[in-house]
Design a protein around this motif. Structure first.
Motif, short mmCIF file in Angstrom:
data_model
loop_
_atom_site.label_atom_id
_atom_site.label_comp_id
_atom_site.label_asym_id
_atom_site.label_seq_id
_atom_site.Cartn_x
_atom_site.Cartn_y
_atom_site.Cartn_z
N ILE A 74 9.21 -6.06 -8.93
CA ILE A 74 8.99 -7.50 -8.82
C ILE A 74 7.61 -7.81 -9.37
N ASN A 76 4.56 -10.78 -10.53
CA ASN A 76 4.10 -12.16 -10.48
C ASN A 76 3.89 -12.66 -11.90
N LYS A 81 2.71 -6.08 -10.26
CA LYS A 81 4.05 -5.75 -9.82
C LYS A 81 4.07 -4.93 -8.54
N LYS A 82 5.21 -5.02 -7.85
CA LYS A 82 5.50 -4.17 -6.70
C LYS A 82 6.80 -3.44 -7.02
N TYR A 373 6.44 -14.93 -5.07
CA TYR A 373 6.23 -13.51 -5.35
C TYR A 373 6.23 -12.70 -4.05
N SER A 377 9.15 -9.97 -3.07
CA SER A 377 8.72 -8.60 -2.81
C SER A 377 9.21 -8.11 -1.46
N ASN A 378 9.11 -8.99 -0.46
CA ASN A 378 9.55 -8.61 0.89
C ASN A 378 11.07 -8.60 1.00
N SER A 381 12.46 -5.25 0.12
CA SER A 381 11.84 -4.10 0.77
C SER A 381 12.85 -3.36 1.64
#
Length: 389
Positions: A74, A76, A81-82, A373, A377-378, A381
């Motif tokens: 992911i 922004n 990124k994550k 974002y 991201s969450n 998860s």
């Protein structure tokens, strides 16, 4: 007059799954679709989780799978990124080696829809393509009549219940006075290119940020055989241009531009995706709605295959139990379907919609981008509360 227990209108994942589960319980089911080709036109990226297929009794077959997926990246708007790669988070359980499994797949929608229809047909469902549903009428005996135009012949069939699986802004729902209209502010305009020459690594890549996709996000998904899907969804009320302009800008000006510079466009796909709340009313006398027709779509991601399979299973099992009990298909009795759906997934879908609404009601663009974002991201998860939707 031809008589069935159930008439399903629409042959997408929600309609075929509803039909199959009802037929497996011994009910007579007719499924109709005005299209002449299953799965066409393609209007989605085709991502679906392994668990979604497994829970719906769909074996992950090479017949429709194009690429295995193992996680997410992911980004922004600036390229930070994550990465959530289940091959690293849970090695041995997820991966391509023997004994491990993918997190999900990108499927070929034409072949996937054909596979689901074949499952339904082998369960005993009668399928009529190139058959348009014209309307329904509730009868005094507690059943209903459905008017159909099959090729050039107008015919009427009798059923105990009609299932509307006819997609966004369902016409079937409108027959019963259900308000299925979607505001323009909650309808994403989506466009994607199938390309050659873009390397992927088994991850679904999602790019947030108003600059690239106002009111939505951009994506890069593996397509298999060296191909990739590059696309985005935008909300027209938040845009100054159409989706094509934003996709061209994403290809040529984003932080992925070097990665994309040698890509070759092979196919163009697009359509409207609802990012709205589920319908508050999804049933009437002798009628229920499933899948996109009931807005069973993830309002953050726009994903609808997982939720369509789940709602189809819920609907098929509920209708089988109701009809086999001999109870009439009144609006009051069919409310049980809605309640089952709420308990299984609907309450979380409503909760997620409120999260989405608060993000895009934020006037400050930078703050909105930051919230989106963080939420995306969450959402993906390991401990996300929204895994089932």
């Amino acid at each position: 007059m031809t008589v069935f227990d159930i008439v399903v209108i629409g042959s997408g994942p929600a309609g075929t799954t509803t039909a199959r589960y009802a037929a497996e319980k011994g009910l007579s089911v007719l499924m109709v679709d005005k299209k002449q080709e299953l799965g066409a036109p393609i209007q989605c990226s085709g991502a679906v989780s392994f668990n979604a297929l497994d829970n719906a009794g769909v074996f992950p077959s090479p017949e429709f799978i194009q690429e295995a997926i193992y996680g997410f990246a992911i980004y922004n708007g600036q390229g930070q990124k994550k990465v959530i790669d289940y091959r690293k988070i849970k090695p041995g359980e997820y991966g391509s080696e023997a004994g491990a499994k993918p997190l999900g797949f990108v499927v070929d929608r034409r072949r996937f829809d054909r596979y689901l229809a074949t499952q339904a047909e082998r369960a005993g469902v009668t399928i009529w393509l190139k058959t348009e549903a014209l309307g329904y009428r509730v009868l005094d005996d507690g059943s209903c009549e459905v008017a159909l135009k099959k090729f050039n012949d107008t015919i009427t069939v009798k059923a105990k219940v009609v299932v509307g699986a006819d997609g966004v802004q369902s016409q079937v729902g409108k027959w019963a006075g259900i308000k299925t209209h979607i505001k323009l502010s909650e309808l994403a305009s989506c466009l994607q290119f199938v390309v050659d020459g873009v390397q992927t690594e088994g991850l679904l890549e999602i790019v947030t940020g108003h600059e690239w996709a106002p009111g939505g996000y951009a994506w890069v998904f593996p397509k298999g055989h060296g191909y990739a899907e590059i696309g985005l969804g935008v909300t027209r009320t938040m845009c100054t241009d159409n989706a094509q302009v934003y996709l061209d800008k994403f290809l040529k000006q984003s932080f992925f531009k070097e990665r994309f510079k040698n890509c070759r466009i092979l196919e163009i796909q697009g359509g409207g995706v609802p990012l709205a709340a589920p319908l508050k009313i999804q049933h009437a006398d002798n009628l229920i709605l499933v899948g996109d027709a009931a807005r069973h779509v993830n309002s953050i991601t726009g994903g609808g295959i997982h939720t369509a399979l789940s709602s189809g299973k819920i609907a098929g099992n509920f209708l089988a139990a109701l009809l086999l009990s001999g109870e009439p298909c009144t609006k009051e009795n069919l409310k049980g379907y809605h309640n089952n759906w709420l308990n299984a997934m609907g309450n979380n879908m409503w909760k997620l919609y409120e999260v989405k609404r608060k993000i895009f009601d934020t006037a400050d663009i930078a703050q909105r981008d930051e919230q989106l974002y963080a939420t995306m991201s969450n959402y993906f998860s390991v401990d996300s509360e929204y895994k089932k939707i």
